[in-house]
Write a protein that holds these residues in place. Structure first.
Motif, PDB file in Angstrom:
ATOM      1  N   PRO A  92     -26.236 -27.651  -8.828  1.00 28.41           N
ATOM      2  CA  PRO A  92     -25.748 -27.107 -10.098  1.00 28.41           C
ATOM      3  C   PRO A  92     -24.544 -26.189  -9.910  1.00 28.41           C
ATOM      4  CG  PRO A  92     -28.120 -26.908  -9.933  1.00 28.41           C
ATOM      5  CD  PRO A  92     -27.648 -27.357  -8.590  1.00 28.41           C
ATOM      6  N   LEU A  93     -23.583 -26.288 -10.840  1.00 26.86           N
ATOM      7  CA  LEU A  93     -22.388 -25.434 -10.803  1.00 26.86           C
ATOM      8  C   LEU A  93     -22.650 -24.165 -11.603  1.00 26.86           C
ATOM      9  CD1 LEU A  93     -19.735 -28.215 -11.490  1.00 26.86           C
ATOM     10  CD2 LEU A  93     -20.019 -26.986  -9.355  1.00 26.86           C
ATOM     11  N   ASP A  94     -21.930 -23.093 -11.258  1.00 27.26           N
ATOM     12  CA  ASP A  94     -22.102 -21.825 -11.970  1.00 27.26           C
ATOM     13  C   ASP A  94     -21.564 -21.921 -13.390  1.00 27.26           C
ATOM     14  OD1 ASP A  94     -23.240 -20.785  -9.766  1.00 27.26           O
ATOM     15  OD2 ASP A  94     -21.384 -19.963  -8.950  1.00 27.26           O
ATOM     16  N   LYS A  95     -20.511 -22.710 -13.567  1.00 30.45           N
ATOM     17  CA  LYS A  95     -19.966 -22.885 -14.909  1.00 30.45           C
ATOM     18  C   LYS A  95     -19.699 -24.357 -15.167  1.00 30.45           C
ATOM     19  CE  LYS A  95     -15.134 -22.345 -13.669  1.00 30.45           C
ATOM     20  NZ  LYS A  95     -13.845 -21.856 -13.979  1.00 30.45           N
ATOM     21  N   LYS A  96     -19.694 -24.713 -16.457  1.00 31.49           N
ATOM     22  CA  LYS A  96     -19.428 -26.109 -16.788  1.00 31.49           C
ATOM     23  C   LYS A  96     -17.948 -26.411 -16.564  1.00 31.49           C
ATOM     24  CE  LYS A  96     -23.016 -26.568 -20.262  1.00 31.49           C
ATOM     25  NZ  LYS A  96     -23.325 -26.766 -21.676  1.00 31.49           N
ATOM     26  N   VAL A  97     -17.672 -27.553 -15.960  1.00 35.43           N
ATOM     27  CA  VAL A  97     -16.281 -27.922 -15.690  1.00 35.43           C
ATOM     28  C   VAL A  97     -15.889 -29.073 -16.619  1.00 35.43           C
ATOM     29  CG1 VAL A  97     -14.692 -28.803 -13.954  1.00 35.43           C
ATOM     30  CG2 VAL A  97     -16.500 -27.221 -13.286  1.00 35.43           C
ATOM     31  N   PRO A  98     -15.026 -28.815 -17.610  1.00 37.10           N
ATOM     32  CA  PRO A  98     -14.638 -29.897 -18.522  1.00 37.10           C
ATOM     33  C   PRO A  98     -13.645 -30.853 -17.874  1.00 37.10           C
ATOM     34  CG  PRO A  98     -13.535 -27.862 -19.139  1.00 37.10           C
ATOM     35  CD  PRO A  98     -14.366 -27.539 -17.932  1.00 37.10           C
ATOM     36  N   VAL A  99     -13.833 -32.151 -18.121  1.00 35.63           N
ATOM     37  CA  VAL A  99     -12.876 -33.140 -17.591  1.00 35.63           C
ATOM     38  C   VAL A  99     -12.272 -33.980 -18.717  1.00 35.63           C
ATOM     39  CG1 VAL A  99     -13.808 -33.336 -15.263  1.00 35.63           C
ATOM     40  CG2 VAL A  99     -14.764 -34.744 -17.060  1.00 35.63           C
ATOM     41  N   GLY A 100     -12.433 -33.527 -19.938  1.00 34.72           N
ATOM     42  CA  GLY A 100     -11.756 -34.202 -21.052  1.00 34.72           C
ATOM     43  C   GLY A 100     -12.647 -35.074 -21.901  1.00 34.72           C
ATOM     44  N   LYS A 101     -12.038 -35.586 -22.970  1.00 32.45           N
ATOM     45  CA  LYS A 101     -12.775 -36.437 -23.911  1.00 32.45           C
ATOM     46  C   LYS A 101     -12.842 -37.868 -23.381  1.00 32.45           C
ATOM     47  CE  LYS A 101     -11.550 -33.982 -28.077  1.00 32.45           C
ATOM     48  NZ  LYS A 101     -10.785 -33.926 -29.289  1.00 32.45           N
ATOM     49  N   PRO A 102     -13.962 -38.559 -23.645  1.00 33.16           N
ATOM     50  CA  PRO A 102     -14.007 -39.977 -23.269  1.00 33.16           C
ATOM     51  C   PRO A 102     -12.944 -40.757 -24.032  1.00 33.16           C
ATOM     52  CG  PRO A 102     -16.191 -39.176 -23.877  1.00 33.16           C
ATOM     53  CD  PRO A 102     -15.220 -38.110 -24.255  1.00 33.16           C
ATOM     54  N   MET A 103     -12.339 -41.745 -23.378  1.00 29.76           N
ATOM     55  CA  MET A 103     -11.336 -42.566 -24.040  1.00 29.76           C
ATOM     56  C   MET A 103     -12.042 -43.522 -25.000  1.00 29.76           C
ATOM     57  SD  MET A 103      -8.848 -41.216 -22.538  1.00 29.76           S
ATOM     58  CE  MET A 103      -7.348 -42.118 -22.858  1.00 29.76           C
ATOM     59  N   ASP A 104     -11.304 -43.957 -26.044  1.00 29.79           N
ATOM     60  CA  ASP A 104     -11.968 -44.836 -27.022  1.00 29.79           C
ATOM     61  C   ASP A 104     -12.027 -46.281 -26.518  1.00 29.79           C
ATOM     62  OD1 ASP A 104      -9.537 -46.189 -27.730  1.00 29.79           O
ATOM     63  OD2 ASP A 104      -8.950 -44.374 -28.798  1.00 29.79           O
ATOM     64  N   GLU A 105     -12.829 -47.080 -27.216  1.00 26.36           N
ATOM     65  CA  GLU A 105     -13.078 -48.464 -26.783  1.00 26.36           C
ATOM     66  C   GLU A 105     -11.782 -49.269 -26.673  1.00 26.36           C
ATOM     67  OE1 GLU A 105     -15.698 -49.976 -25.694  1.00 26.36           O
ATOM     68  OE2 GLU A 105     -17.103 -48.348 -26.023  1.00 26.36           O
TER      69      GLU A 105
ATOM     70  N   GLU B 255      -8.558 -26.086  -9.149  1.00 22.27           N
ATOM     71  CA  GLU B 255      -9.769 -25.291  -8.924  1.00 22.27           C
ATOM     72  C   GLU B 255     -11.006 -26.049  -9.436  1.00 22.27           C
ATOM     73  OE1 GLU B 255      -9.764 -21.382 -10.732  1.00 22.27           O
ATOM     74  OE2 GLU B 255     -11.953 -21.405 -10.616  1.00 22.27           O
ATOM     75  N   GLU B 256     -10.836 -26.699 -10.585  1.00 21.69           N
ATOM     76  CA  GLU B 256     -11.964 -27.454 -11.155  1.00 21.69           C
ATOM     77  C   GLU B 256     -12.322 -28.659 -10.290  1.00 21.69           C
ATOM     78  OE1 GLU B 256     -11.250 -26.245 -15.827  1.00 21.69           O
ATOM     79  OE2 GLU B 256     -10.199 -27.965 -15.007  1.00 21.69           O
ATOM     80  N   ILE B 257     -11.293 -29.280  -9.726  1.00 22.64           N
ATOM     81  CA  ILE B 257     -11.552 -30.429  -8.845  1.00 22.64           C
ATOM     82  C   ILE B 257     -12.273 -29.968  -7.573  1.00 22.64           C
ATOM     83  CG2 ILE B 257     -10.388 -32.141  -7.384  1.00 22.64           C
ATOM     84  CD1 ILE B 257      -8.346 -32.382  -9.763  1.00 22.64           C
ATOM     85  N   VAL B 258     -11.885 -28.817  -7.061  1.00 24.05           N
ATOM     86  CA  VAL B 258     -12.556 -28.264  -5.880  1.00 24.05           C
ATOM     87  C   VAL B 258     -14.036 -27.992  -6.203  1.00 24.05           C
ATOM     88  CG1 VAL B 258     -12.670 -26.211  -4.398  1.00 24.05           C
ATOM     89  CG2 VAL B 258     -10.481 -27.314  -4.827  1.00 24.05           C
ATOM     90  N   LEU B 259     -14.287 -27.478  -7.417  1.00 20.42           N
ATOM     91  CA  LEU B 259     -15.672 -27.201  -7.820  1.00 20.42           C
ATOM     92  C   LEU B 259     -16.489 -28.491  -7.901  1.00 20.42           C
ATOM     93  CD1 LEU B 259     -15.201 -24.511 -10.622  1.00 20.42           C
ATOM     94  CD2 LEU B 259     -16.493 -24.236  -8.510  1.00 20.42           C
ATOM     95  N   ILE B 260     -15.909 -29.534  -8.516  1.00 19.58           N
ATOM     96  CA  ILE B 260     -16.654 -30.796  -8.680  1.00 19.58           C
ATOM     97  C   ILE B 260     -16.938 -31.428  -7.315  1.00 19.58           C
ATOM     98  CG2 ILE B 260     -16.549 -33.147  -9.603  1.00 19.58           C
ATOM     99  CD1 ILE B 260     -14.849 -32.052 -11.920  1.00 19.58           C
ATOM    100  N   MET B 261     -15.951 -31.345  -6.408  1.00 18.58           N
ATOM    101  CA  MET B 261     -16.157 -31.972  -5.096  1.00 18.58           C
ATOM    102  C   MET B 261     -17.149 -31.175  -4.249  1.00 18.58           C
ATOM    103  SD  MET B 261     -12.695 -33.832  -3.937  1.00 18.58           S
ATOM    104  CE  MET B 261     -11.654 -32.423  -3.668  1.00 18.58           C
ATOM    105  N   GLY B 262     -17.125 -29.856  -4.382  1.00 13.51           N
ATOM    106  CA  GLY B 262     -18.127 -29.018  -3.721  1.00 13.51           C
ATOM    107  C   GLY B 262     -18.003 -28.893  -2.214  1.00 13.51           C
ATOM    108  N   HIS B 263     -16.828 -29.159  -1.653  1.00 10.18           N
ATOM    109  CA  HIS B 263     -16.695 -29.041  -0.199  1.00 10.18           C
ATOM    110  C   HIS B 263     -16.408 -27.610   0.239  1.00 10.18           C
ATOM    111  CE1 HIS B 263     -16.987 -33.279   0.064  1.00 10.18           C
ATOM    112  NE2 HIS B 263     -15.826 -33.529  -0.501  1.00 10.18           N
ATOM    113  N   ARG B 264     -15.730 -26.854  -0.613  1.00 12.12           N
ATOM    114  CA  ARG B 264     -15.429 -25.451  -0.289  1.00 12.12           C
ATOM    115  C   ARG B 264     -15.371 -24.680  -1.597  1.00 12.12           C
ATOM    116  NH1 ARG B 264      -9.737 -23.837  -0.743  1.00 12.12           N
ATOM    117  NH2 ARG B 264      -8.725 -25.531  -1.872  1.00 12.12           N
ATOM    118  N   ALA B 265     -15.462 -23.350  -1.501  1.00 13.24           N
ATOM    119  CA  ALA B 265     -15.354 -22.537  -2.715  1.00 13.24           C
ATOM    120  C   ALA B 265     -13.886 -22.454  -3.105  1.00 13.24           C
ATOM    121  CB  ALA B 265     -15.911 -21.150  -2.451  1.00 13.24           C
TER     122      ALA B 265
END
Lengths: 156, 252
Positions: free
Chosen positions: B195-208, B37-47
């Protein structure tokens, strides 16, 4: 247009700066006597989405904010990565270096002396400003930009 | 003798990572869990939850012509259902991002069917039938091909690949589609900047250290230098020399 005798220097940071850091370094710089002009440069942050299906929508961005430099409001339109300075004398370069060291603590920066602003108008400058151009403006802003420079009251 | 693909030359860690990503026999390492569902939101092609809009009737209904190729190649699920063709596009920072445009295209061509990748210098787009794309996108985002800070999902206005990172380690994005919020990267806009209605988390950045060990990009300052891999240099020089000579005069 810049005079050949004024020395110039360029600060390049390892990272693109947050508005708070820009505010901090610029306030340190304007407190140093003998800086004639400052240009802040970096990738543009547009007010509206410029391309794609969402073109024309507002573009909220935490980097596009108003900062206060020497008591004057400055609207940031870029994410700052380079600062060009035109100096009255070369003697103040160590003070600029010191200001940078105080602010840029988490990453490195480079400070170079050289010639970084245009000294003669280009054809585009001529087309935009005509023969009676303001010499202070040439070489420091995009000729297509309608906004002028921010003037900060000096100490003289 | 059966042919065993080598996938690429080189003895450096970068070369090894490239081979691992390309080789369909090696399972991509699952690192994060971004939901469909979150991937669908980020891509924005359909609800999310909306039925897949179609470009043509399902193949079973429209009747296929008698064609030998159609008998050999079985359609993907999306093609069978008549889905629209949609895309996902990535911009990879040159500062040790886990993948990069050419690499992405190789990876996708080896691993997936029914795709049309487009490779550009600073971004890579892959097009596919919508329901197939969502599966591919889920792989591309949830595995070691993605880093929330150094890789951006950007449909338009992609500038950032070759720029310095921001102070917080994020890749520059003039539309600021994702923000670092409490140590977690969250998408606040879809890939084209709506803009999205809600923030979509995709995780923490990986370390160096992880990025340096898992990148597929050579970088002499922040990672592995290309010149430190003589086998790779020799391979590239051979290709360059041969294509120049035989492009000029294709005879021995």
């Amino acid at each position: 247009m810049t005079e050949a005798e004024f020395p110039q220097c360029r600060i390049v940071t390892e990272r693109l700066l947050k508005p708070e850091t820009v505010e901090k370094i610029l306030n340190k710089l304007v407190a140093i006597e003998g800086i004639r002009r400052i240009v802040i440069n970096g990738p543009s942050i547009p007010q509206l989405v410029p391309y794609g299906p969402a073109r024309g929508l507002p573009n909220p961005h935490s980097g596009r904010v108003r900062i206060v430099v020497g008591g004057t409001d400055v609207d940031l339109r870029v994410q700052v990565g380079t600062i060009l300075l035109e100096l009255e004398t070369r003697d103040i370069v160590p003070r600029i270096d010191e200001a940078c060291r105080e602010v840029f603590t988490n990453f490195t920066f480079g400070l170079k002396e050289g010639k970084f602003m245009r000294s003669t108008p280009t054809q585009t400058d001529y087309a935009k400003y005509g023969p009676g151009a303001d010499e202070m403006m040439i070489g420091i802003v995009d000729p297509k930009n309608k906004t002028g420079p921010t003037l900060i009251q000096g100490t003289k | 003798m059966a042919y065993t693909p080598q996938y690429g030359p080189g003895k450096s860690i970068v070369a090894e990572n490239r081979r691992k990503q390309m080789n369909p026999g090696v399972k991509l390492e699952k690192i994060r869990d971004v939901t469909d569902e979150e991937i669908v939101l980020i891509m924005g092609h359909r609800a999310p939850g909306q039925a897949y809009p179609t470009a043509h009737p399902p193949l079973a209904e429209q009747g296929e012509p008698d064609c030998p190729i159609r008998k050999i190649v079985s359609p993907t699920e999306g093609a069978k259902a008549g889905d629209r063709v949609r895309y996902i596009q990535f911009a990879d920072s040159m500062f040790n991002a886990p993948s990069q445009p050419y690499q992405r295209t190789y990876v996708e061509m080896y691993r997936y069917r029914g795709i049309d990748p487009g490779t550009l210098s600073g971004r890579q787009i892959v097009e596919s039938r919508e329901r197939d794309l969502e599966k591919i996108a889920s792989d591309l985002i949830n595995t070691n091909l993605f880093d929330p800070a150094r890789v951006g999902i950007r449909g338009a206005t992609v500038h950032g690949h070759s720029l310095r990172l921001a102070e917080d380690g994020m890749q520059f994005d003039m539309l600021q589609r994702c923000v670092l919020d409490g140590g977690v990267v969250k998408y606040v806009k879809d890939q084209i900047g709506v803009p999205l209605d809600k923030k979509v988390p995709v995780g923490k950045p990986m370390d160096e250290a992880w990025l340096k060990a898992n990148t597929t990009m050579f970088h002499s300052l922040v990672g592995t230098a290309f010149r430190d891999d003589p086998e790779y240099v020799e391979y590239v020089q051979t290709i360059h020399s041969k294509r120049t000579k035989y492009g000029f005069m294709p005879v021995e």
